[in-house]
Every structure is written in C-alpha cells, then in structure tokens.
Design an enzyme around this catalytic site. Structure first.
Site, PDB file in Angstrom:
ATOM      1  N   ARG A   1       0.289 -11.906  13.639  1.00 60.68           N
ATOM      2  CA  ARG A   1      -0.592 -11.474  12.550  1.00 60.68           C
ATOM      3  C   ARG A   1       0.196 -10.843  11.385  1.00 60.68           C
ATOM      4  NH1 ARG A   1      -4.519  -9.117  12.415  1.00 60.68           N
ATOM      5  NH2 ARG A   1      -4.148  -7.158  11.369  1.00 60.68           N
TER       6      ARG A   1
ATOM      7  N   HIS B   1      -2.915 -10.856   8.586  1.00 57.94           N
ATOM      8  CA  HIS B   1      -3.452  -9.571   8.143  1.00 57.94           C
ATOM      9  C   HIS B   1      -4.323  -9.772   6.901  1.00 57.94           C
ATOM     10  CE1 HIS B   1      -2.248  -5.206   6.881  1.00 57.94           C
ATOM     11  NE2 HIS B   1      -3.234  -5.167   7.736  1.00 57.94           N
TER      12      HIS B   1
ATOM     13  N   GLU C   1      -4.578  -5.231  19.309  1.00 60.64           N
ATOM     14  CA  GLU C   1      -3.776  -5.426  18.092  1.00 60.64           C
ATOM     15  C   GLU C   1      -2.674  -4.383  17.969  1.00 60.64           C
ATOM     16  OE1 GLU C   1      -6.094  -5.776  14.499  1.00 60.64           O
ATOM     17  OE2 GLU C   1      -4.443  -4.971  13.296  1.00 60.64           O
TER      18      GLU C   1
ATOM     19  N   ASP D   1      -6.314  -3.617   1.298  1.00 58.83           N
ATOM     20  CA  ASP D   1      -5.191  -3.143   0.484  1.00 58.83           C
ATOM     21  C   ASP D   1      -4.231  -4.251   0.081  1.00 58.83           C
ATOM     22  OD1 ASP D   1      -3.463  -3.375   2.825  1.00 58.83           O
ATOM     23  OD2 ASP D   1      -4.375  -1.509   3.492  1.00 58.83           O
TER      24      ASP D   1
ATOM     25  N   ARG E   1     -13.762  -5.893  15.150  1.00 58.31           N
ATOM     26  CA  ARG E   1     -12.783  -4.879  15.568  1.00 58.31           C
ATOM     27  C   ARG E   1     -13.508  -3.548  15.724  1.00 58.31           C
ATOM     28  NH1 ARG E   1      -7.888  -2.453  11.788  1.00 58.31           N
ATOM     29  NH2 ARG E   1      -9.360  -0.789  11.329  1.00 58.31           N
TER      30      ARG E   1
ATOM     31  N   HIS F   1     -14.413  -5.033  10.467  1.00 56.23           N
ATOM     32  CA  HIS F   1     -14.192  -3.775  11.195  1.00 56.23           C
ATOM     33  C   HIS F   1     -15.508  -3.038  11.425  1.00 56.23           C
ATOM     34  CE1 HIS F   1     -10.025  -3.516   8.992  1.00 56.23           C
ATOM     35  NE2 HIS F   1     -10.182  -4.635   9.676  1.00 56.23           N
TER      36      HIS F   1
ATOM     37  N   TYR G   1      -7.941   7.120  11.937  1.00 59.06           N
ATOM     38  CA  TYR G   1      -7.790   6.095  10.903  1.00 59.06           C
ATOM     39  C   TYR G   1      -8.750   4.946  11.190  1.00 59.06           C
ATOM     40  CZ  TYR G   1      -5.836   2.940   7.547  1.00 59.06           C
ATOM     41  OH  TYR G   1      -5.694   2.080   6.487  1.00 59.06           O
TER      42      TYR G   1
ATOM     43  N   GLU H   1       1.782  -7.084  11.799  1.00 58.70           N
ATOM     44  CA  GLU H   1       1.514  -6.772  10.393  1.00 58.70           C
ATOM     45  C   GLU H   1       2.641  -5.953   9.754  1.00 58.70           C
ATOM     46  OE1 GLU H   1      -2.371  -4.749  11.073  1.00 58.70           O
ATOM     47  OE2 GLU H   1      -1.477  -3.128   9.933  1.00 58.70           O
TER      48      GLU H   1
ATOM     49  N   TRP I   1       3.026   5.911  13.152  1.00 58.65           N
ATOM     50  CA  TRP I   1       1.753   5.658  12.495  1.00 58.65           C
ATOM     51  C   TRP I   1       0.847   4.894  13.387  1.00 58.65           C
ATOM     52  CZ3 TRP I   1      -1.960   2.906  10.072  1.00 58.65           C
ATOM     53  CH2 TRP I   1      -2.611   3.604   9.037  1.00 58.65           C
TER      54      TRP I   1
ATOM     55  N   HIS J   1      -2.651   0.263  16.046  1.00 59.11           N
ATOM     56  CA  HIS J   1      -1.826   0.727  14.924  1.00 59.11           C
ATOM     57  C   HIS J   1      -0.454   1.205  15.366  1.00 59.11           C
ATOM     58  CE1 HIS J   1      -5.504   0.892  12.260  1.00 59.11           C
ATOM     59  NE2 HIS J   1      -4.602   0.340  11.485  1.00 59.11           N
TER      60      HIS J   1
ATOM     61  N   ASN K   1       0.811  -1.216   0.000  1.00 57.99           N
ATOM     62  CA  ASN K   1       0.000   0.000   0.000  1.00 57.99           C
ATOM     63  C   ASN K   1       0.852   1.277   0.000  1.00 57.99           C
ATOM     64  OD1 ASN K   1      -2.095   1.765   0.323  1.00 57.99           O
ATOM     65  ND2 ASN K   1      -2.846   0.888   2.253  1.00 57.99           N
TER      66      ASN K   1
ATOM     67  N   GLU L   1      -8.739 -11.879   9.581  1.00 63.10           N
ATOM     68  CA  GLU L   1      -9.307 -10.587   9.168  1.00 63.10           C
ATOM     69  C   GLU L   1      -9.826 -10.698   7.740  1.00 63.10           C
ATOM     70  OE1 GLU L   1      -6.393  -7.442   8.862  1.00 63.10           O
ATOM     71  OE2 GLU L   1      -7.912  -5.890   9.116  1.00 63.10           O
TER      72      GLU L   1
ATOM     73  N   ASP M   1      -7.598  -2.131  17.386  1.00 64.55           N
ATOM     74  CA  ASP M   1      -6.301  -2.009  16.710  1.00 64.55           C
ATOM     75  C   ASP M   1      -5.650  -0.687  17.105  1.00 64.55           C
ATOM     76  OD1 ASP M   1      -4.155  -2.004  15.012  1.00 64.55           O
ATOM     77  OD2 ASP M   1      -5.305  -2.336  13.174  1.00 64.55           O
TER      78      ASP M   1
HETATM   79  C1  GCO Z   1      -5.439  -3.836   9.664  1.00 58.75           C
HETATM   80  C2  GCO Z   1      -4.429  -2.811   9.316  1.00 58.75           C
HETATM   81  C3  GCO Z   1      -4.881  -1.833   8.309  1.00 58.75           C
HETATM   82  C4  GCO Z   1      -3.645  -1.066   7.838  1.00 58.75           C
HETATM   83  C5  GCO Z   1      -3.464  -1.054   6.380  1.00 58.75           C
HETATM   84  C6  GCO Z   1      -2.214  -0.331   5.971  1.00 58.75           C
HETATM   85  O1  GCO Z   1      -5.362  -4.323  10.764  1.00 58.75           O
HETATM   86  O2  GCO Z   1      -6.243  -4.160   8.808  1.00 58.75           O
HETATM   87  O3  GCO Z   1      -3.917  -2.203  10.445  1.00 58.75           O
HETATM   88  O4  GCO Z   1      -5.868  -1.043   8.893  1.00 58.75           O
HETATM   89  O5  GCO Z   1      -3.679   0.209   8.293  1.00 58.75           O
HETATM   90  O6  GCO Z   1      -3.455  -2.386   5.937  1.00 58.75           O
HETATM   91  O7  GCO Z   1      -1.915  -0.543   4.649  1.00 58.75           O
HETATM   92 MG    MG Z   2      -3.919  -3.584  12.031  1.00 61.08          MG
END
Ligand code: GCO
Ligand code: MG
Length: 403
Positions: A284, A313, A237, A317, A148, A123, A160, A263, A403, A213, A38, A340, A211
């Site tokens: 994951r 994961h 997560e 994307d 989630r 989600h 996000y 991830e 991030w 992140h 991505n 997921e 999550d």
């Molecule tokens: C998830 C991930 C996504 C990512 C994305 C980034 O758990 O699905 O955290 O939300 O942000 O895949 O490219």
């Molecule tokens: Mg994630």
C-alpha cells in the site's frame, strides 16, 4: 515537444497541497501533478522549485522514463520522502501531458481496463465500540463494502483517526504538533474486543480492518494479528515500523490475518523483500511519495507473480491528482486489491477539480484525457499555505514513541 515552465503551487483549501504544473511549447498543453508531503510541504516545494525544475526546462515531456531515471539516478541524491514526493509530482504531470496529447485517459496508456471500477474503503472511527458500530453502519448505508475501523483506547489520550483527526483547518502559524499519549497494553486489549463487537453486531459480510499506524513491536503485532483472526479482517494495516521489514516474518509465523504494509516506503527496493518473501498480502505505497505512476506500476508488476495485491494509500492529505492516478492504475493492473478514498470538501474540489467519482462502494476512473484533474490557480491564491503538523506520539512516561 519541450517543457517550457514548471510551476510549483502551494495552496491550503483546508489543508496544504503542493501542485506541480508543467507547461509545454504546444499551445494549451500542460500537465498537473501532486507533490504533497503532509507537514513537510515547503521542503518539497523548495526541492522542486530551486533544484529540480531547472533540470526539466527544454526536455521532451514524452520521455517520462528517461526523465524519471535522470532525476532519480542521474543527480546523485536519491530517495527519501522529500525527493521521491517531488519526483512523483513531476511524474504525474508528465503522464497527464502524455494522456492529453494522445486524447486518452491514463488507464488506457497503462494497457487498458482490466476492471470497470475500483473497490474502495473509507474510515469509521468512534469514542467507543457503539460509536464505531454506528459509524460503520453509516458507511455501509452509503454503499461501502470495506471499512477501516478505529476506536479511542481507554487510558490513552487522543487516538489518531478518532479524536485527533486533521487539526488543520484554521491552524495558526505558531501551531505545534498535537500530543497523543499511547500505551500498547490497553491498545492490545481493546482492538480485538472492538472487532468482536463489530462482528457480533454487523455480521460477517462487511469487510472490516484496522490501521495500526506502525506502532507495534514485532511480538505485539504477532499477538494482535493472532487475536483478531476469528474476526476475519480484510487486512491489518501497517502493523510494524517501516524499518522492521524482516520482522514481518515473525508476525506471519503466528497468524493468518492478511497483512498490508507500505505507506511509509519510498522506493521499490523497500518493497522487494516483503513482496518476494510473501510477507505481506497487500502493498500500500503512496503513489505521491514513491516517485509516481512510473514507480508504482513497477511495484505492482513485481507484486503480481507473488500474489500480492495493491492497496495504494489514498488519504485526504494527498491531492486529487494522486487519487486519480490511484484509480487509473487500479483499473489497469491485474493484481488490484482495494483503494482507500476520501470525499474531498467542496473547497478542495473548487481549487483542485477532478477527483475520481464514488458510486456503489467503488471509485470510477476519470474518462477525460490524462489524469482528468486540474488546478484553478486563481482559486488557489485565495488559500495560502498554513503551517500544520501531524500529531506526535509519546508513552505515558513522556518518552517518544513511533508514530
Ligand atoms: C491512512 C494513513 C493516514 C496517515 C496520513 C499521514 O492509512 O490513510 O495512515 O491516516 O496517517 O496519511 O499523513
Ligand atoms: Mg495508514
């Protein structure tokens, strides 16, 4: 059998995907893999086209492990997201060829089914607690047993997964990353309250999780993991940056909330300490970013004796081939945890058919030989690449944040 051609196709049916199509000298026999990273799609496409594809021509596609070792260890430059995604694309296409040649679905090559289907999650996000509650209810009505939950945080700009979801459709060439303002204090106050609200309104049966992140410091993550304990999350997560592996110890010392990580890992070597020290409960990794099925099944095998389950994961994307690989692996390994998933829009299904089917809170593996996926190259041409970025994150004072 020999590899005769490696096609790298970049297409944007709503978002960018990088597809590897490996052709063989057996009439009509080819494999398709996913090499989507991505926001860095063209870096992977170039790595494949200019550097790796020429190394594959003339090789026997049956020899997957040897090709994997050759690309990873035999060419000096190894690892990192770009090269491991490129390698994953090749690896998936080779497994696809092997399955098609044998006339067997991938899970059969991996040892056969240990379960019929893979428990999956989706989600749910919202601007406030009631909106998240409604969103979770909607998912439960569709049969989901694991959800989630993400919520907008008062005082932070853009969240996000809630307000900053996928700004890709219709992006223009000049598009720059969207900016999210993120402060830990309101976030840490809000998330435990969200789960208190959800448990109060939705009861105990639905499995819920969150999550992070990778945005917290170790002590902040420990606080959050401890404060959500009463609400029995399925897992927390990615609480920490991928570099902070040893700091997971600190989170563990303070909480029994199950932890999921990985991830942003790109090899089994990154997974090793967190698995062997039992610092996490779910691994994951992204099969598309870790070198493919060959690497992922080794990670699963390493995790098995430590009681660590998988949660590969599976966001929108990465292309349907990776989603299919996820589910084939899920139903074959003994230590599967959860998967997921996303519902791909029709336009993606037209260009990249074969994503696993959803039914009753689970994903079902594709029964066609190999991965059961394909690319419609004519349709792909209608959707040329469009530059797009993930959003970036800064603190209120303007400084860059993880991030
Ligand atoms: C998830 C991930 C996504 C990512 C994305 C980034 O758990 O699905 O955290 O939300 O942000 O895949 O490219
Ligand atoms: Mg994630």
């Amino acid at each position: 059998m020999k590899i005769t051609e490696v096609r790298v196709i970049v297409t944007c049916p709503g978002r960018n995907y990088v597809v590897v199509k490996i052709m063989t000298d057996e009439p009509g026999l080819y494999g398709v893999g996913d090499a989507t990273l991505n926001g860095r799609e063209l870096a992977v496409a170039e790595a494949l086209e200019k550097h790796l594809a020429p190394l594959l021509i003339g090789r026997d596609p049956e020899r997957i492990e040897d090709i994997w070792q050759y690309i990873f260890r035999g060419t000096y430059w190894r690892g990192g997201p770009v090269l491991m995604t490129a390698l994953a694309g090749i690896d998936l296409a080779l497994w696809d060829i092997k399955g098609k040649r044998a006339g067997l679905p991938l899970y059969s090559l991996l040892g056969g089914k240990t379960r019929e289907c893979a428990l999956c999650y989706t989600h749910a996000g919202g601007k406030d607690f009631v909106a998240v509650e409604d969103a979770v209810r909607g998912k439960m009505e569709r049969g989901f047993k694991v959800v989630r939950a993400q919520v907008a945080v008062p005082g932070n700009r853009g969240t996000y997964g809630v307000e900053m979801q996928d700004p890709r459709v219709g992006v223009v060439e000049e598009a720059l990353p969207a900016l999210e303002i993120w402060e830990p204090a309101p976030y840490l106050r809000t998330i435990p309250r969200l789960f208190a609200h959800l448990r109060d309104k939705l009861g105990d049966e639905v499995e819920l999780f969150h999550d992070v992140h990778e945005r917290l410091t170790p002590i902040q993550a420990a606080r959050l993991a401890r404060e959500v304990e009463p609400f029995h999350l399925f897992f927390l997560e990615d609480p920490l940056r991928p570099e902070h592996k040893e700091s997971l110890r600190l989170v563990r010392q303070h909480s029994v909330t199950p932890l999921a990580m990985g991830e942003l890992y790109h090899s089994r070597y990154e997974c090793l300490p967190v698995i062997t020290e039992q610092l996490i409960d779910f691994i994951r990794c992204d099969i598309a970013h870790i070198g493919g099925i060959t690497e992922a099944r080794k990670i699963a095998a390493i995790a098995e004796p430590y009681g660590v389950l998988t949660a590969w994961h599976g966001p929108g994307d990465i292309a349907p081939m990776t989603h299919s690989a996820n589910v084939h692996l899920d139903v074959a390994i003994p230590n599967f945890g959860v998967q997921e998933m996303v519902f791909f829009p029709e336009v993606v299904q037209e260009v990249l058919p074969g994503a696993p089917a959803y039914r009753d809170g689970a994903l079902w593996p594709n029964e066609a030989p190999g991965l059961g996926c394909d690319i419609n190259e004519e349709a792909a041409k209608k959707y040329p690449y469009q530059r797009a970025y993930l959003p970036t994150v800064r603190r209120a004072d303007g400084s860059v944040h993880d991030w």
